[in-house]
Structures are given as C-alpha cells and as structure tokens.
Design a protein around this motif. Structure first.
Motif, short mmCIF file in Angstrom:
data_model
loop_
_atom_site.label_atom_id
_atom_site.label_comp_id
_atom_site.label_asym_id
_atom_site.label_seq_id
_atom_site.Cartn_x
_atom_site.Cartn_y
_atom_site.Cartn_z
N ALA A 191 7.88 -8.04 3.54
CA ALA A 191 6.38 -8.01 3.28
C ALA A 191 5.75 -7.18 2.43
O ALA A 191 4.54 -6.74 2.57
CB ALA A 191 5.66 -7.49 4.72
N SER A 192 6.59 -7.16 1.40
CA SER A 192 6.11 -6.19 0.06
C SER A 192 5.47 -7.00 -0.79
O SER A 192 5.35 -8.18 -0.81
CB SER A 192 7.43 -5.80 -0.56
N ASP A 198 8.73 -5.81 -18.71
CA ASP A 198 10.17 -6.34 -18.25
C ASP A 198 10.59 -5.46 -16.99
O ASP A 198 11.62 -5.38 -16.57
CB ASP A 198 11.13 -6.16 -19.24
N ILE A 199 9.54 -4.95 -16.33
CA ILE A 199 9.81 -3.93 -15.15
C ILE A 199 8.85 -4.69 -14.22
O ILE A 199 7.80 -4.85 -14.27
CB ILE A 199 9.46 -2.33 -15.31
N GLY A 200 9.70 -4.75 -12.90
CA GLY A 200 8.88 -5.20 -11.72
C GLY A 200 9.40 -4.34 -10.50
O GLY A 200 10.20 -3.49 -10.62
N CYS A 201 8.22 -4.36 -9.57
CA CYS A 201 8.35 -3.53 -8.54
C CYS A 201 7.92 -4.54 -6.94
O CYS A 201 7.15 -5.25 -7.25
CB CYS A 201 7.63 -2.58 -8.35
N ASN A 202 8.50 -4.03 -6.11
CA ASN A 202 8.08 -4.68 -4.67
C ASN A 202 7.55 -3.34 -4.07
O ASN A 202 8.21 -2.11 -3.91
CB ASN A 202 9.26 -5.28 -3.75
N VAL A 203 6.31 -3.42 -3.82
CA VAL A 203 5.49 -2.22 -3.17
C VAL A 203 5.20 -2.53 -1.89
O VAL A 203 4.46 -3.69 -1.51
CB VAL A 203 4.39 -1.79 -3.91
N TRP A 204 5.30 -1.57 -0.86
CA TRP A 204 4.76 -1.94 0.35
C TRP A 204 4.45 -0.42 1.09
O TRP A 204 5.26 0.46 0.80
CB TRP A 204 5.65 -2.65 1.30
N THR A 237 -4.82 -9.84 0.28
CA THR A 237 -5.02 -8.43 0.64
C THR A 237 -4.35 -8.07 1.62
O THR A 237 -4.35 -9.00 2.92
CB THR A 237 -6.67 -7.98 0.96
N TRP A 238 -3.49 -7.07 1.90
CA TRP A 238 -2.99 -6.73 3.09
C TRP A 238 -3.80 -5.95 3.85
O TRP A 238 -4.41 -5.12 3.38
CB TRP A 238 -1.52 -5.78 2.70
N THR A 239 -3.84 -6.12 5.11
CA THR A 239 -4.67 -5.37 6.05
C THR A 239 -3.91 -4.39 6.92
O THR A 239 -4.57 -3.69 7.82
CB THR A 239 -5.82 -6.02 6.65
N THR A 240 -2.78 -4.64 7.14
CA THR A 240 -1.82 -3.68 7.89
C THR A 240 -0.67 -3.43 7.19
O THR A 240 -0.16 -3.97 6.08
CB THR A 240 -1.39 -4.42 9.39
N GLN A 241 0.11 -2.19 7.59
CA GLN A 241 1.16 -1.77 7.04
C GLN A 241 2.31 -2.73 7.32
O GLN A 241 2.52 -3.43 8.05
CB GLN A 241 1.66 -0.36 7.58
N SER A 242 3.28 -2.67 6.38
CA SER A 242 4.58 -3.74 6.36
C SER A 242 5.46 -2.83 7.19
O SER A 242 5.90 -1.75 7.56
CB SER A 242 5.22 -4.05 4.98
N ARG A 243 6.40 -4.11 7.96
CA ARG A 243 7.57 -3.65 8.69
C ARG A 243 8.66 -3.21 7.97
O ARG A 243 9.69 -2.42 8.33
CB ARG A 243 7.85 -4.43 9.82
N GLU A 265 -5.02 3.32 10.29
CA GLU A 265 -4.77 1.74 10.35
C GLU A 265 -5.87 0.88 10.35
O GLU A 265 -5.97 0.06 9.69
CB GLU A 265 -3.95 1.33 11.73
N ALA A 266 -7.26 1.45 10.60
CA ALA A 266 -8.38 0.56 10.57
C ALA A 266 -8.90 0.43 9.27
O ALA A 266 -9.54 -0.51 8.91
CB ALA A 266 -9.47 1.50 11.66
N SER A 267 -8.75 1.35 8.52
CA SER A 267 -9.15 1.30 6.88
C SER A 267 -8.26 1.08 5.99
O SER A 267 -8.43 0.96 4.84
CB SER A 267 -9.80 2.73 6.63
N PHE A 268 -6.81 0.58 6.45
CA PHE A 268 -5.88 0.34 5.43
C PHE A 268 -5.96 -0.92 4.91
O PHE A 268 -6.30 -2.11 5.57
CB PHE A 268 -4.30 0.33 6.13
N PHE A 269 -5.93 -1.13 3.51
CA PHE A 269 -5.71 -2.35 2.82
C PHE A 269 -4.97 -2.07 1.51
O PHE A 269 -4.79 -1.12 0.95
CB PHE A 269 -7.16 -2.85 2.55
N GLN A 270 -4.07 -3.21 1.27
CA GLN A 270 -3.57 -2.98 -0.11
C GLN A 270 -3.71 -4.51 -0.74
O GLN A 270 -3.70 -5.51 -0.14
CB GLN A 270 -1.87 -3.11 0.27
N LYS A 271 -4.27 -4.20 -1.95
CA LYS A 271 -4.58 -5.29 -2.86
C LYS A 271 -3.99 -5.58 -4.10
O LYS A 271 -3.69 -4.49 -4.80
CB LYS A 271 -6.29 -5.30 -2.84
#
Length: 109
Positions: free
Chosen positions: A49-50, A57-63, A39-45, A103-109
């Motif tokens: 950090a994606s 057959d489709i892929g993504c990098n998400v951030w 789980t990401w708890t901060t935004q990426s630079r 930023e306090a409630s950010f998460f990416q899972k």
C-alpha cells in the motif's frame, strides 16, 4: 481615427473574452482531475500500500507503517536478468517526537 479606436476596443473585448473562456476551461480541467488526486488517510500495513514517488532516474515507494516512515529506493538501470526493476535498499526512518501517532489526523498525499 474613430474607426481605429473602435477596432482596438473590439480587439481588447474579444481578447478579454477569449482569456476568460480559457481560464474557465482550465478551472474545469482541474476539477476533472481532482478525482485522481489520491490521499491516504490511514497508515499502511506493508509495502503493498505504498505511494510511488518518482523524480528523474530515481524512484521510491513511500509508506508509513506503525509510526515509521519507510522507503524502497530504486534507480533506472538497476534491472534483473528478467527485466524487473531491483530495489537498491529499504530505509526505515523513525522521527522523535513522532508526528504519525495521531491516526485521526493522518494523511499522505
């Protein structure tokens, strides 16, 4: 007749115990794999950090960067002469009102 009933009861008891042991084993396996549930708890630079997202057959990098949702999209078969996967495009999605401002409630899972 009593022997048939007792055999059925023994079978049901052993089946129930086996099912219970199987369920406990599955619960234990899930807890062992929880450590790999990232789980990401901060935004990426940047894209370094994606989070990879793959389906078929489709892929993504998400951030998420500076409050914007970004995606690099690739497709299997789109390769360079060196055998590297090429990105088909980069998408920047801005959402209003922005759900990523806190930023306090950010998460990416």
């Amino acid at each position: 007749m009593k022997q048939q009933i007792s055999m059925k009861i023994k079978f049901l008891l052993s089946f129930s115990i086996g099912l219970l042991l199987f369920a406990c084993q599955k619960a234990e396996q899930k807890s062992r794999f929880d450590q790999y549930d990232i789980t990401w708890t901060t935004q990426s630079r940047n894209a370094g950090a994606s989070m990879p997202l793959v389906g078929g057959d489709i892929g993504c990098n998400v951030w998420v960067e500076n409050g914007d949702l970004l995606l690099y999209v690739q497709r299997s078969g789109s390769m360079s002469e060196n055998g590297e996967y090429l990105k088909m495009g980069r998408f920047r999605i801005q959402i209003h009102p922005n759900p990523f401002t806190d930023e306090a409630s950010f998460f990416q899972k």
